[in-house]
Design a protein around this motif. Structure first.
Motif, short mmCIF file in Angstrom:
data_model
loop_
_atom_site.label_atom_id
_atom_site.label_comp_id
_atom_site.label_asym_id
_atom_site.label_seq_id
_atom_site.Cartn_x
_atom_site.Cartn_y
_atom_site.Cartn_z
N VAL A 1 0.94 -1.32 -0.01
CA VAL A 1 -0.01 0.03 -0.16
C VAL A 1 0.77 1.31 0.02
O VAL A 1 1.93 1.37 0.79
CB VAL A 1 -1.02 -0.11 1.41
CG1 VAL A 1 -1.90 1.21 1.17
CG2 VAL A 1 -1.59 -1.42 1.53
N LEU A 2 0.67 2.20 -1.11
CA LEU A 2 1.51 3.18 -0.94
C LEU A 2 0.62 4.41 -1.55
O LEU A 2 -0.48 4.10 -2.25
CB LEU A 2 2.67 3.21 -1.96
CG LEU A 2 2.66 2.89 -3.39
CD1 LEU A 2 3.91 3.12 -4.12
CD2 LEU A 2 2.08 1.29 -3.80
N PRO A 3 0.96 5.79 -1.45
CA PRO A 3 0.25 6.88 -2.01
C PRO A 3 0.09 6.65 -3.71
O PRO A 3 -1.26 6.85 -4.11
CB PRO A 3 0.93 8.06 -1.72
CG PRO A 3 1.70 7.70 -0.65
CD PRO A 3 2.01 6.39 -1.15
N GLU A 4 1.07 6.65 -4.40
CA GLU A 4 0.87 6.62 -5.70
C GLU A 4 1.99 5.87 -6.52
O GLU A 4 3.08 5.97 -5.82
CB GLU A 4 0.56 8.11 -6.20
CG GLU A 4 1.51 9.02 -5.66
CD GLU A 4 1.17 10.48 -6.10
OE1 GLU A 4 0.48 10.85 -6.74
OE2 GLU A 4 2.14 11.48 -5.87
N LEU A 5 1.94 5.63 -7.73
CA LEU A 5 3.01 5.11 -8.35
C LEU A 5 3.88 6.13 -9.20
O LEU A 5 3.68 6.05 -10.32
CB LEU A 5 2.51 3.90 -9.11
CG LEU A 5 2.02 2.65 -8.31
CD1 LEU A 5 1.27 1.81 -9.47
CD2 LEU A 5 3.26 1.69 -8.10
#
Length: 400
Positions: free
Chosen positions: A19-23
């Motif tokens: 899970v991360l904010p954006e790629l």
């Protein structure tokens, strides 16, 4: 039937959700992609939840399921809603372990892990500013709520212990890694180097080439490098026909790019400094370069540029803060300067440019061996998957 033992056979996490904010173009995204690729290659399932970005298609091509959620939002309502969505994903996909790589997503992932009774791993990717009177430390502390916490360098490991007084038995130092299938001199053909030198208008009359790779951002220190070059110019010690390449996109920093261009004109460095917005072959760029520079004004949590350049056998000049000193062998494979000090940077650059060809060859060999020993992608992946394994076991035994 192939009876050979796969090095991932011991891995119990059948389905892993990162899970991360954006790629976006960042170390966080690259680490997510590298780990996802390894998980899929091992026959397991890799899931990623983020707000999307330029690397979404890369994940799809690898066979990684991507869930587009507004995980870059820091609003309490969004965090709670994202926790609900993540819980649904965990239950639907049979997720074995959740791995959060940034603060806002970590709050959602933490709630989802509690609601679904699944273990959580977090990765501490930066120092995360404490804010006014340390008020943001509470917000930052979510990164320590994981059942296991990964620090991406000794610098970050020590920062966690000193700033948050956290129990060290739950922290693992796992340095970021370089992909030696990409960042290795023998992987870059002469044709690629020639092509890039033509694109960038580097000829046999071009003098030494120095490069600062990284997106155009004030804290990355592009202006500091210009000041250092101007200092050498003023005291008549600038190497003849020097070319300085600032390689990286401006993104939403258009005003900062304008400031850089204004400084280039002010210092009369138009024939010296070149801004290159897009580099599709960074391996060739390193091979064209005599000295690679990191000039970050804030400590780098790891600093992939330093590690990649060393893997390519290139001398590096970097500030003496953050994790740079962990990667560079001081005065052997690179030179450290006083952070934020243009004169110190200029002096270190002079030293790096003055070494002989024989010294350069020795430096390259030592630098590459050091990266192979300590900072490879395969080492990073193996360590992370071992942490997954250990976290799942201890969680299931109720020891966390």
């Amino acid at each position: 039937m192939n009876n050979s033992t796969n090095k991932f056979d011991h891995f119990n996490a059948k389905v892993c959700l990162q899970v991360l904010p954006e790629l976006d173009v960042s170390g966080v995204s690259r680490g997510t992609i590298e780990l996802s690729k390894a998980i899929v290659s091992s026959g397991r399932r890799a899931l990623v939840a983020s707000n999307g970005g330029v690397f979404t298609k890369d994940l799809s091509r690898m066979g990684v399921q991507h869930y587009n959620l507004g995980l870059s939002s820091k609003s309490p309502l969004s965090i709670i809603m994202n926790a609900v969505y993540l819980s649904d994903i965990v239950n639907k996909e049979g997720v074995s372990i959740i791995h959060a790589r940034s603060r806002a997503p970590a709050w959602s992932a933490y709630l989802a892990s509690k609601w679904t009774n699944k273990p959580l791993v977090t990765t501490f990717h930066g120092t995360y500013g404490a804010g006014f009177m340390g008020l943001k430390k509470k917000y930052n502390s979510i990164m320590l709520k994981g059942d296991s916490v990964i620090a991406i360098s000794k610098f970050i490991y020590n920062h966690i212990l000193e700033e948050y007084k956290f129990d060290s038995k739950y922290i693992y130092n796992v340095p970021r890694g370089v992909d030696l299938n990409i960042f290795s001199p023998n992987k870059v053909s002469a044709e690629r180097i020639i092509q890039m030198s033509r694109e960038w208008e580097l000829s046999e009359n071009t003098g030494p080439v120095i490069m600062l790779p990284g997106r155009l951002s004030p804290w990355k220190g592009q202006l500091l490098l210009l000041e250092a070059i101007n200092y050498l110019h003023v005291i008549n010690r600038l190497p003849e026909n020097l070319r300085c390449l600032l390689v990286g996109p401006a993104g939403n920093k258009k005003k900062y790019r304008n400031r850089i261009e204004e400084k280039i004109r002010e210092f009369k460095l138009g024939g010296v400094v070149q801004i290159i917005d897009n580099c599709k072959d960074i391996g060739s760029a390193y091979m064209l370069t005599d000295v690679v520079i990191s000039a970050s004004l804030r400590p780098e949590a790891f600093g992939r540029v330093v590690a990649e350049a060393q893997a390519m056998g290139r001398p590096v000049v970097a500030p003496n803060h953050g994790a740079a000193s962990e990667i560079i062998k001081k005065d052997v494979t690179g030179w450290l300067f006083k952070p934020g000090n243009a004169t110190s940077l200029a002096e270190a650059l002079e030293k790096a440019l003055s070494i002989s060809q024989l010294e350069r060859e020795s430096l390259a060999s030592i630098a590459r061996d050091n990266i192979k020993d300590k900072f490879t992608v395969s080492q990073m992946i193996d360590s992370t998957l071992d942490i997954y394994e250990n976290t799942i076991k201890t969680y299931n035994l109720g020891l966390q």
